[in-house]
Write a protein that holds these residues in place. Structure first.
Motif, PDB file in Angstrom:
ATOM      1  N   VAL A 207       0.815  -1.210   0.000  1.00  0.00           N
ATOM      2  CA  VAL A 207       0.000   0.000   0.000  1.00  0.00           C
ATOM      3  C   VAL A 207       0.853   1.265   0.000  1.00  0.00           C
ATOM      4  N   LEU A 208       1.899   1.279   0.802  1.00  0.00           N
ATOM      5  CA  LEU A 208       2.678   2.507   0.995  1.00  0.00           C
ATOM      6  C   LEU A 208       3.810   2.666  -0.010  1.00  0.00           C
ATOM      7  N   HIS A 209       4.303   1.547  -0.562  1.00  0.00           N
ATOM      8  CA  HIS A 209       5.480   1.626  -1.432  1.00  0.00           C
ATOM      9  C   HIS A 209       5.301   0.939  -2.780  1.00  0.00           C
ATOM     10  N   GLY A 210       4.160   0.306  -3.014  1.00  0.00           N
ATOM     11  CA  GLY A 210       3.936  -0.356  -4.288  1.00  0.00           C
ATOM     12  C   GLY A 210       4.845  -1.542  -4.524  1.00  0.00           C
ATOM     13  N   ILE A 211       5.244  -2.198  -3.441  1.00  0.00           N
ATOM     14  CA  ILE A 211       6.163  -3.337  -3.518  1.00  0.00           C
ATOM     15  C   ILE A 211       5.591  -4.501  -2.722  1.00  0.00           C
ATOM     16  N   VAL A 212       5.659  -5.702  -3.295  1.00  0.00           N
ATOM     17  CA  VAL A 212       5.252  -6.921  -2.590  1.00  0.00           C
ATOM     18  C   VAL A 212       6.519  -7.692  -2.231  1.00  0.00           C
ATOM     19  N   PRO A 213       6.883  -7.746  -0.942  1.00  0.00           N
ATOM     20  CA  PRO A 213       8.104  -8.474  -0.561  1.00  0.00           C
ATOM     21  C   PRO A 213       8.004  -9.955  -0.918  1.00  0.00           C
TER      22      PRO A 213
END
Length: 234
Positions: free
Chosen positions: A91-97
């Motif tokens: 949500v905050l960074h547009g990244i899925v770890p």
């Protein structure tokens, strides 16, 4: 938010920065990155052992002699430690770890990644599928098979949903400007895969009523949680 082609690998430094940022929300959002290798085991090995050290610690802390109660509470806490950083980074960074290399502490509930890796988030509705695959299919369904006591599958699904929504509530409090991205994603996730039918969002603050119970009320000093599906029953 960072940006990149949806589904493409994100640079290690961007993923690490995202994880570092969201770790400040609260302890459930913290995932260690790098550092010494001693004291950790691959998450799948910890799952095969049913997270036994966590279950034992929960049983002792809550003075519960009913194994399935300790198993459910430990499962709920672990689900929260998975959902929180993954949801917040998306949500905050547009990244899925990427969680395939995730490690579990030998001593407590802490999680670690030897190195940061992840992919750029897709737009809705694909992002909900990405997160469901990462957390539910990729991790919690693997854990389910190793749990040391039989717990109803839909109770475990309810734990996952409860952990997801509570993570969303924490993000909403810490970063209210993310509401427009956060709430639709949580709502979509609650209609995805194993999370479908587990409960209902009941308020703008992401208050939630699940359709099952985590069994905490069965611990000697336990009680019904705020989202418990038994709360309105006679």
């Amino acid at each position: 938010m960072t940006g990149g082609r949806p589904g493409a690998p994100a640079p290690e430094a961007e993923v690490a920065a995202a994880l570092h940022d969201v770790a400040g929300i609260n302890g459930f959002f913290a995932v260690r990155v790098g550092g010494p290798d001693t004291g950790w085991q691959p998450i799948d090995r910890a799952y095969a052992g049913g997270l036994s050290h966590l279950v034992a610690a929960v049983a002792a802390r809550h003075r519960s002699e009913e194994l399935r109660v300790a198993v459910s509470i430990a499962h709920l806490g672990h689900a929260a430690r998975l959902w929180s950083p993954v949801l917040a980074c998306a949500v905050l960074h547009g990244i899925v770890p990427e969680l395939s290399a995730l490690q579990h502490s030998d001593r407590d509930a802490t999680l670690r990644l030897p190195r940061a890796a992840g992919r750029y988030a897709a737009p809705l509705p694909r992002l909900a599928d990405q997160l469901h695959d990462a957390v539910v299919t990729g991790r919690l369904e693997v854990l389910r098979a190793g749990l040391p006591a039989k717990v109803a599958p839909r109770l475990l699904d309810g734990n996952s949903a409860s952990a997801l929504v509570e993570a969303g509530r924490a993000v909403l409090v810490a970063r209210p400007e993310a509401r427009g991205r956060l709430v639709p994603l949580v709502e979509r996730l609650l209609s995805t895969g194993r999370l479908a039918g587990t409960g209902t969002i009941t308020g703008d603050d992401l208050s939630f009523r699940r359709r099952s119970c985590c069994l905490y009320y069965r611990a000697p000093a336990g009680a019904m949680c705020g989202d418990c599906g038994l709360a309105d029953r006679p």
